[in-house]
Scaffold this motif. Structure first.
Motif, short mmCIF file in Angstrom:
data_model
loop_
_atom_site.label_atom_id
_atom_site.label_comp_id
_atom_site.label_asym_id
_atom_site.label_seq_id
_atom_site.Cartn_x
_atom_site.Cartn_y
_atom_site.Cartn_z
N HIS A 65 42.17 23.67 -5.48
CA HIS A 65 41.26 23.85 -6.68
C HIS A 65 41.08 22.44 -7.12
CE1 HIS A 65 45.18 23.85 -8.85
NE2 HIS A 65 44.60 23.51 -9.66
N THR A 87 39.29 35.66 -6.44
CA THR A 87 39.10 35.92 -7.85
C THR A 87 38.47 37.01 -8.44
OG1 THR A 87 37.27 34.33 -8.06
CG2 THR A 87 39.37 33.06 -8.00
N TYR A 88 37.30 37.55 -7.72
CA TYR A 88 36.84 38.66 -8.21
C TYR A 88 37.54 40.14 -7.89
CZ TYR A 88 32.82 35.75 -9.16
OH TYR A 88 31.81 34.78 -9.63
N PRO A 94 45.00 40.16 -9.47
CA PRO A 94 45.46 39.84 -10.91
C PRO A 94 46.78 40.54 -10.98
CG PRO A 94 43.81 41.39 -11.01
CD PRO A 94 43.75 40.75 -9.65
N SER A 122 42.20 31.64 -1.37
CA SER A 122 40.98 32.43 -1.40
C SER A 122 40.25 32.72 -0.22
CB SER A 122 39.98 32.10 -2.61
OG SER A 122 38.49 32.68 -2.48
N ASP A 128 33.96 31.88 -4.46
CA ASP A 128 35.27 30.98 -5.25
C ASP A 128 35.14 29.56 -5.05
OD1 ASP A 128 36.45 33.57 -6.09
OD2 ASP A 128 37.81 33.52 -4.52
N ARG A 132 35.94 27.39 -10.08
CA ARG A 132 36.29 28.82 -10.50
C ARG A 132 37.76 29.13 -10.15
NH1 ARG A 132 34.54 33.88 -12.20
NH2 ARG A 132 35.71 35.57 -11.22
N GLU A 135 40.29 27.63 -12.53
CA GLU A 135 40.15 28.33 -13.94
C GLU A 135 41.35 29.71 -13.70
OE1 GLU A 135 36.27 29.21 -14.74
OE2 GLU A 135 35.95 27.35 -15.60
N TYR A 136 40.86 30.21 -12.47
CA TYR A 136 41.78 31.31 -12.12
C TYR A 136 42.97 31.37 -12.00
CZ TYR A 136 42.59 35.68 -9.96
OH TYR A 136 42.98 37.33 -9.55
N TYR A 139 45.10 29.92 -15.24
CA TYR A 139 45.21 30.76 -16.26
C TYR A 139 46.75 31.52 -16.10
CZ TYR A 139 44.63 35.11 -18.84
OH TYR A 139 44.84 36.20 -19.68
#
Length: 222
Positions: A65, A87-88, A94, A122, A128, A132, A135-136, A139
């Motif tokens: 990343h 990520t979606y 998650p 990913s 992705d 992004r 950030e994912y 977090y």
């Protein structure tokens, strides 16, 4: 979530089950040059399944990343927990990342543990971006690493491990498509070898306990 998305998500348990079986088939049936022996003594685990023999991951090359190269050399010198998703992802990813964060806290609470890395790969490079992905993963914890690459590069890593994923179009959804994917977590040892895996449902406490047991009792040949 719309009805179409729900029906798509219902396929995930089947994909997960097929993934585990496929991984074992790949492990036992492909012609292999055995590179090392199993652990010297039995390691009692609560959830992890140790490979009968440990072998290096096939050559692969992704990007992290933060734009750095992520390949076989990146695995050397520390243990690596590796999960696969995007990520979606509305639920599995998650949940897994939150579990990693809890597991990480439990391991760090120990006075002395072996170095390790949590990596999220990913399988949706179209959406992705590295920004992004950054950030994912951060977090959930700043130390976590996100990695991805073009389809050919992803297949070089996932296929030999028996990790399955596929794109599923969802015309009636604002998302456009979802990615059905395996939820298994791979544990790679400091020599870059496929050492163990964790099948769902995952448990942060059990994973932390297993890692401490495996990394403490397993002799890593030099």
């Amino acid at each position: 979530m719309k009805e179409n998305d729900t029906s798509r998500m219902s396929l995930i348990p089947l994909i997960i089950a097929v993934s585990v079986v496929a991984g074992l088939v790949v492990w036992y049936l492909l012609p292999l040059k055995r590179s090392s022996a199993p652990v010297d003594e039995p390691v009692k685990t609560e959830q992890a399944l140790l490979m009968p023999e440990f072998r290096p991951l096939k050559p692969f090359s992704l990007t992290t990343h933060n734009g750095a190269a992520y390949d076989n050399q990146s695995l050397l010198g520390r243990w690596t927990f590796m999960s696969f998703g995007y990520t979606y992802c509305p639920d599995i990813c998650p949940t897994t990342m939150s579990l990693f964060a809890e597991m990480h806290d439990r391991i760090q609470a120990q006075k002395s543990t072996k170095p390790y890395q949590v990596t999220f790969v990913s399988v949706d490079p179209e959406r992705d971006s590295l920004e992004r992905l950054s950030e994912y993963v951060t977090y959930f914890d700043p130390s976590f690493v996100g990695a991805t690459g073009p389809e050919e590069a992803l297949q070089a890593l996932t296929k030999p491990l028996g990790i399955l994923y596929r794109r599923v179009e969802t015309e009636d959804s604002a998302m456009g498509y979802v990615m059905d994917h395996s939820a298994s977590i791979i544990l790679v040892d400091p020599q870059g070898r496929f050492h163990a895996y964790f099948s769902p449902p995952h448990d942060a406490e059990k994973m932390a306990n297993d890692f401490i047991a495996i990394s403490s009792l397993t002799t890593i040949a030099r």
